[in-house]
Design a protein around this motif. Sequence first.
Motif, PDB file in Angstrom:
ATOM      1  N   VAL A   1      49.565  44.723  21.636  1.00  0.00           N
ATOM      2  CA  VAL A   1      48.100  44.199  21.357  1.00  0.00           C
ATOM      3  C   VAL A   1      48.346  43.909  19.676  1.00  0.00           C
ATOM      4  O   VAL A   1      48.628  44.620  18.981  1.00  0.00           O
ATOM      5  N   TRP A   2      47.907  42.586  19.879  1.00  0.00           N
ATOM      6  CA  TRP A   2      47.932  42.027  18.244  1.00  0.00           C
ATOM      7  C   TRP A   2      46.445  42.101  17.662  1.00  0.00           C
ATOM      8  O   TRP A   2      46.162  42.268  16.222  1.00  0.00           O
ATOM      9  N   LYS A   3      45.473  42.195  18.418  1.00  0.00           N
ATOM     10  CA  LYS A   3      44.035  42.071  17.808  1.00  0.00           C
ATOM     11  C   LYS A   3      43.037  42.767  18.802  1.00  0.00           C
ATOM     12  O   LYS A   3      43.328  42.564  20.002  1.00  0.00           O
ATOM     13  N   GLY A   4      42.650  43.739  18.384  1.00  0.00           N
ATOM     14  CA  GLY A   4      41.429  44.027  19.274  1.00  0.00           C
ATOM     15  C   GLY A   4      41.499  45.673  19.610  1.00  0.00           C
ATOM     16  O   GLY A   4      42.366  46.240  19.069  1.00  0.00           O
ATOM     17  N   ASP A   5      40.330  46.451  20.216  1.00  0.00           N
ATOM     18  CA  ASP A   5      40.248  47.612  20.497  1.00  0.00           C
ATOM     19  C   ASP A   5      40.825  48.106  21.715  1.00  0.00           C
ATOM     20  O   ASP A   5      39.993  48.214  22.898  1.00  0.00           O
ATOM     21  N   HIS A   6      42.142  48.147  22.058  1.00  0.00           N
ATOM     22  CA  HIS A   6      42.600  48.241  23.338  1.00  0.00           C
ATOM     23  C   HIS A   6      43.825  49.096  23.413  1.00  0.00           C
ATOM     24  O   HIS A   6      44.782  48.850  22.273  1.00  0.00           O
ATOM     25  N   ASN A   7      44.120  50.233  24.116  1.00  0.00           N
ATOM     26  CA  ASN A   7      45.301  50.769  24.156  1.00  0.00           C
ATOM     27  C   ASN A   7      46.397  50.574  25.090  1.00  0.00           C
ATOM     28  O   ASN A   7      46.129  49.876  26.034  1.00  0.00           O
ATOM     29  N   ILE A   8      47.575  50.403  24.706  1.00  0.00           N
ATOM     30  CA  ILE A   8      48.780  50.077  25.541  1.00  0.00           C
ATOM     31  C   ILE A   8      48.928  51.071  26.771  1.00  0.00           C
ATOM     32  O   ILE A   8      48.666  52.267  26.533  1.00  0.00           O
ATOM     33  N   GLY A   9      49.335  50.445  27.858  1.00  0.00           N
ATOM     34  CA  GLY A   9      49.505  51.307  29.123  1.00  0.00           C
ATOM     35  C   GLY A   9      48.131  51.287  29.832  1.00  0.00           C
ATOM     36  O   GLY A   9      47.968  51.523  31.096  1.00  0.00           O
ATOM     37  N   GLU A  10      47.045  51.031  28.995  1.00  0.00           N
ATOM     38  CA  GLU A  10      45.658  50.795  29.764  1.00  0.00           C
ATOM     39  C   GLU A  10      45.583  49.806  30.597  1.00  0.00           C
ATOM     40  O   GLU A  10      46.031  48.589  30.090  1.00  0.00           O
ATOM     41  N   GLU A  11      44.858  49.821  31.773  1.00  0.00           N
ATOM     42  CA  GLU A  11      44.548  48.569  32.313  1.00  0.00           C
ATOM     43  C   GLU A  11      43.213  47.973  31.980  1.00  0.00           C
ATOM     44  O   GLU A  11      42.522  48.542  31.343  1.00  0.00           O
ATOM     45  N   LEU A  12      43.231  46.607  31.971  1.00  0.00           N
ATOM     46  CA  LEU A  12      42.366  45.681  31.536  1.00  0.00           C
ATOM     47  C   LEU A  12      41.911  44.512  32.377  1.00  0.00           C
ATOM     48  O   LEU A  12      42.812  44.043  33.070  1.00  0.00           O
ATOM     49  N   VAL A  13      40.618  44.618  32.558  1.00  0.00           N
ATOM     50  CA  VAL A  13      40.085  43.609  33.677  1.00  0.00           C
ATOM     51  C   VAL A  13      39.578  42.491  32.899  1.00  0.00           C
ATOM     52  O   VAL A  13      38.574  42.586  32.065  1.00  0.00           O
ATOM     53  N   LEU A  14      39.870  41.324  33.096  1.00  0.00           N
ATOM     54  CA  LEU A  14      39.443  40.061  32.600  1.00  0.00           C
ATOM     55  C   LEU A  14      38.606  39.137  33.528  1.00  0.00           C
ATOM     56  O   LEU A  14      39.245  39.117  34.721  1.00  0.00           O
ATOM     57  N   ASP A  15      37.808  38.459  33.051  1.00  0.00           N
ATOM     58  CA  ASP A  15      37.143  37.522  33.854  1.00  0.00           C
ATOM     59  C   ASP A  15      38.064  36.197  33.837  1.00  0.00           C
ATOM     60  O   ASP A  15      38.933  35.986  33.025  1.00  0.00           O
ATOM     61  N   LYS A  16      37.841  35.248  34.933  1.00  0.00           N
ATOM     62  CA  LYS A  16      38.934  34.259  34.972  1.00  0.00           C
ATOM     63  C   LYS A  16      38.637  33.128  34.008  1.00  0.00           C
ATOM     64  O   LYS A  16      39.740  32.751  33.421  1.00  0.00           O
ATOM     65  N   GLY A  17      37.634  32.499  33.696  1.00  0.00           N
ATOM     66  CA  GLY A  17      37.594  31.385  32.680  1.00  0.00           C
ATOM     67  C   GLY A  17      38.045  30.338  33.536  1.00  0.00           C
ATOM     68  O   GLY A  17      37.936  29.955  34.629  1.00  0.00           O
ATOM     69  N   PHE A  18      38.786  29.458  32.590  1.00  0.00           N
ATOM     70  CA  PHE A  18      39.354  28.441  33.067  1.00  0.00           C
ATOM     71  C   PHE A  18      41.061  28.300  33.392  1.00  0.00           C
ATOM     72  O   PHE A  18      41.619  27.523  33.553  1.00  0.00           O
ATOM     73  N   ILE A  19      41.490  29.516  33.477  1.00  0.00           N
ATOM     74  CA  ILE A  19      42.905  29.877  33.749  1.00  0.00           C
ATOM     75  C   ILE A  19      43.268  30.518  35.049  1.00  0.00           C
ATOM     76  O   ILE A  19      42.449  31.539  35.185  1.00  0.00           O
ATOM     77  N   ASN A  20      44.288  30.470  35.627  1.00  0.00           N
ATOM     78  CA  ASN A  20      44.531  31.066  36.768  1.00  0.00           C
ATOM     79  C   ASN A  20      45.930  31.817  36.375  1.00  0.00           C
ATOM     80  O   ASN A  20      46.691  31.412  35.859  1.00  0.00           O
ATOM     81  N   PHE A  21      46.003  33.234  36.625  1.00  0.00           N
ATOM     82  CA  PHE A  21      47.208  34.051  36.419  1.00  0.00           C
ATOM     83  C   PHE A  21      47.817  34.327  37.771  1.00  0.00           C
ATOM     84  O   PHE A  21      47.145  34.465  38.780  1.00  0.00           O
ATOM     85  N   ASN A  22      49.170  34.451  37.682  1.00  0.00           N
ATOM     86  CA  ASN A  22      49.965  34.755  39.004  1.00  0.00           C
ATOM     87  C   ASN A  22      50.213  36.292  38.555  1.00  0.00           C
ATOM     88  O   ASN A  22      50.706  36.908  37.606  1.00  0.00           O
ATOM     89  N   GLU A  23      50.045  36.925  39.677  1.00  0.00           N
ATOM     90  CA  GLU A  23      50.488  38.604  39.893  1.00  0.00           C
ATOM     91  C   GLU A  23      51.988  38.750  39.576  1.00  0.00           C
ATOM     92  O   GLU A  23      52.786  37.828  39.931  1.00  0.00           O
ATOM     93  N   GLY A  24      52.427  39.742  38.767  1.00  0.00           N
ATOM     94  CA  GLY A  24      53.561  40.015  38.405  1.00  0.00           C
ATOM     95  C   GLY A  24      54.248  39.233  37.194  1.00  0.00           C
ATOM     96  O   GLY A  24      55.100  39.544  36.719  1.00  0.00           O
ATOM     97  N   VAL A  25      53.365  38.412  36.578  1.00  0.00           N
ATOM     98  CA  VAL A  25      53.873  37.593  35.387  1.00  0.00           C
ATOM     99  C   VAL A  25      53.377  38.053  34.155  1.00  0.00           C
ATOM    100  O   VAL A  25      52.019  38.598  34.105  1.00  0.00           O
ATOM    101  N   GLU A  26      54.093  37.983  33.166  1.00  0.00           N
ATOM    102  CA  GLU A  26      53.561  38.464  31.650  1.00  0.00           C
ATOM    103  C   GLU A  26      52.874  37.493  30.962  1.00  0.00           C
ATOM    104  O   GLU A  26      53.180  36.427  30.818  1.00  0.00           O
ATOM    105  N   TYR A  27      51.776  37.499  30.521  1.00  0.00           N
ATOM    106  CA  TYR A  27      51.155  36.657  29.647  1.00  0.00           C
ATOM    107  C   TYR A  27      50.734  37.144  28.193  1.00  0.00           C
ATOM    108  O   TYR A  27      50.655  38.330  27.973  1.00  0.00           O
ATOM    109  N   ILE A  28      50.590  36.487  27.378  1.00  0.00           N
ATOM    110  CA  ILE A  28      49.967  36.687  26.005  1.00  0.00           C
ATOM    111  C   ILE A  28      48.616  35.931  26.158  1.00  0.00           C
ATOM    112  O   ILE A  28      48.391  34.764  26.563  1.00  0.00           O
ATOM    113  N   VAL A  29      47.303  36.879  25.985  1.00  0.00           N
ATOM    114  CA  VAL A  29      46.154  36.376  26.295  1.00  0.00           C
ATOM    115  C   VAL A  29      45.399  36.399  25.029  1.00  0.00           C
ATOM    116  O   VAL A  29      45.312  37.399  24.535  1.00  0.00           O
ATOM    117  N   PHE A  30      44.567  35.489  24.716  1.00  0.00           N
ATOM    118  CA  PHE A  30      43.763  35.337  23.798  1.00  0.00           C
ATOM    119  C   PHE A  30      42.097  35.513  24.266  1.00  0.00           C
ATOM    120  O   PHE A  30      41.955  34.656  25.319  1.00  0.00           O
TER     121      PHE A  30
END
Length: 164
Positions: free
Chosen positions: A69-98
Motif C-alpha cells: 500500500v502506497w496510500k490509503g487506509d487498507h491492510n496488507i493481506g486483506e481482500e479488497l473489492v473494487l468496482d470496474k470503472g473503465f478497466i478489465n482485470f485478469n484473474e491471477g495477475v498483479e496490478y498497481i491500482v490507483f
Amino acid sequence: MKCVGIWVVSLLIVVLVVGVTPLQTEALSCNYLSIEEELEKSDLVFKGKVVRVGDGYVNQKYTFDVKKVWKGDHNIGEELVLDKGFINFNEGVEYIVFAQNIFDNQYFVTPTLCGNTNEASFSLEWKLGSPTQGMHMLTPWLISLGIGCIVFIIYVIKRKRKRS
C-alpha cells in the motif's frame, strides 16, 4: 461523347475531393496525469493480485489480495473489492491500482484510459517509491548484500588469523 467524358472526369474530381477532405470528428480525449499527480488525486494506491472476478458486465467487481500500500487506509493481506470503472482485470495477475473512494469505503478504479492503473511493473513501483505498508522492492536485495558482506568479512578475518 465529349460531354459524357467531361461529366465522368468532373464526377471523379468531386468524389476525390470529398473523399480526401477530412471531416470534423470528435473523440474522447484525456489529460494524462503523471504518477505524482495521480498519487495525490487518489484515495488508495496499492499493489494486489486479482483473486476473484465477479459476474456481470456493467457492475463487475474485482477482489484483490493486497500486497503493498502506497496510500490509503487498507491492510496488507486483506481482500479488497473494487468496482470496474473503465478497466478489465485478469484473474491471477498483479496490478498497481490507483483508486478513488466513492462513499463508505467503496473504491472505484481510476480508468486506465487516463490513469496509471496497470499491471505491476518494476518501473512503476520504482516511481512510486517506498510503500507505507509492505517491503520495498529493494529490501530483499539489500538484506542479501548485507549478509554477503558479513560472510566475506568473517572469511577475511579467519584467513588472516590462520596466517598469523
